[in-house]
Scaffold this active site. Structure first.
Site, PDB file in Angstrom:
ATOM      1  N   THR A  86       0.831  -1.200   0.000  1.00 24.42           N
ATOM      2  CA  THR A  86       0.000   0.000   0.000  1.00 24.42           C
ATOM      3  C   THR A  86       0.867   1.252   0.000  1.00 24.42           C
ATOM      4  O   THR A  86       0.580   2.228  -0.707  1.00 24.42           O
ATOM      5  CB  THR A  86      -0.934   0.008   1.220  1.00 24.42           C
ATOM      6  OG1 THR A  86      -1.772  -1.147   1.185  1.00 24.42           O
ATOM      7  CG2 THR A  86      -1.805   1.255   1.234  1.00 24.42           C
ATOM      8  N   HIS A 123       1.988   1.834  -3.427  1.00 25.82           N
ATOM      9  CA  HIS A 123       0.926   2.435  -4.252  1.00 25.82           C
ATOM     10  C   HIS A 123       0.873   3.942  -4.010  1.00 25.82           C
ATOM     11  O   HIS A 123       0.708   4.731  -4.949  1.00 25.82           O
ATOM     12  CB  HIS A 123      -0.421   1.797  -3.935  1.00 25.82           C
ATOM     13  CG  HIS A 123      -0.595   0.420  -4.483  1.00 25.82           C
ATOM     14  ND1 HIS A 123      -0.308   0.095  -5.790  1.00 25.82           N
ATOM     15  CD2 HIS A 123      -1.046  -0.723  -3.907  1.00 25.82           C
ATOM     16  CE1 HIS A 123      -0.560  -1.191  -5.993  1.00 25.82           C
ATOM     17  NE2 HIS A 123      -0.999  -1.706  -4.861  1.00 25.82           N
TER      18      HIS A 123
END
Length: 342
Positions: free
Chosen positions: A39, A42
């Protein structure tokens, strides 16, 4: 104190600031180590800017030391080594009232929706803390959060001893799912396209299959004597994995969806009818998953040292992210804030 703000375009701004005193029910931590997860990558690539709203302090896989305690806090003491379960839930919505606060309908994920752990001093709610035993270092403590994800996945899928389990996707979470399932006594295989990650799994005693150059269905049937896998974990997030997951599942097998797919995948529902399959969603973790993860590390049931690919100081946080960018051999880069704390 020092913090690293993500400001967009793969860039961080390391700056000094002021520690926030804890209010009632809060604790201020001296952060020790912070891990970089998928994450975070990202965010680094800019695909979550609308949610993160840069500039923002991100990071949530962390360990630290209790430095200051607010009024009414009784679950930790000064000097305790702890980790944070980075979920801020409301306790008022139907999901919370049903006992599922980890999927709160108003959930805020710390380090994404609110400031996170890439700061030497972090003030959080005491209810998010889990104490580390004396034999678990702060460095190992930074691996508790991703391990808790795997513990939750294995718990949701009800993996039991001697079951045949296949994990599709050999990234950090897939590798941890495989190890937690193996610790439960299951027979485990990882399907992974990358040679380095297959070798990593094999070094940890997990058998592997190459879905590019081998027939996964044939390999699983041979491995299970034609039965299929009792449990399939989809951890890759690609359509090809969704296509094969129903083929390799046994009659009345359980498929646990761990990956976040960028587009709605097409699922063969006929196979669910024909084999009486179950599809289970698994999102983040619950309190008991963190405790289970801590116990696996403390009891030396798992050796997580090979997962640590690199350690950088906060001042070099950009290098830590670069080391993980497009690097299949990198499992977990850690950022150390120990010097900054001192």
């Amino acid at each position: 104190m020092f913090s690293a703000q993500y400001i967009g375009n793969k860039t961080f701004n390391v700056q000094s600031g002021t520690a926030i005193p804890p209010g009632p029910g809060e604790v201020r931590l001296n952060v020790g180590y912070v891990g970089i997860c998928g994450t975070d990558m990202h965010i680094y690539h800019g695909v979550m800017d609308a949610r993160v709203s840069p500039p923002q302090i991100i990071g949530h896989e962390m360990s630290g030391v209790v430095a200051e305690i607010g009024q009414g806090v009784t679950n930790v003491a000064l000097g305790d080594n702890v980790v944070v379960r980075p979920l801020d839930y409301c306790l008022e919505c139907p999901a919370c009232k049903a006992g599922h606060s980890h999927v709160c309908q108003n959930l805020k994920f710390m380090g994404i929706d609110t400031p996170g752990a890439f700061q030497s001093s972090w003030t959080v709610k005491a209810r998010t803390l889990h104490k580390l035993p004396s034999n678990v270092s702060l460095k190992m403590g930074a691996l508790v959060e991703p391990l808790a994800v795997a513990c939750h996945d294995v718990s949701r899928a009800r993996v039991s001893q001697n079951e045949d389990v296949i994990v599709i996707g050999g990234g950090p979470i897939g590798q941890l799912v495989a190890l937690v399932a193996k610790a439960k006594g299951a027979n485990v295989m990882i399907s992974e396209v990358n040679d380095t990650r297959r070798q990593f799994a094999e070094n940890n005693g997990i058998r592997t299959v190459d879905p590019i150059n081998q027939d996964v269905i044939e390999q699983v049937n041979t491995w299970t004597n034609g039965k299929g896998a009792d449990v399939v974990f989809e951890v890759s997030g690609v359509q090809a994995a969704v296509d094969v997951m129903t083929d390799i599942a046994a009659v009345r097998g359980r498929i646990c969806m761990v990956a976040i797919h960028s587009q709605k995948p097409q699922v063969d529902l006929f196979k669910f009818f024909w084999k009486e399959l179950e599809l289970l969603g698994a999102r983040v973790y619950e309190h008991e998953d963190f405790e289970h993860a801590i116990s696996l590390i403390a009891n030396e049931s798992l050796d997580l040292a090979p997962f640590i690919s690199s350690v950088n100081q906060l001042s070099n946080i950009g290098d830590a992210f670069k080391s993980m960018d497009g690097n299949p051999s990198g499992m977990k880069a850690l950022v150390s804030l120990i010097e900054e704390v001192q």
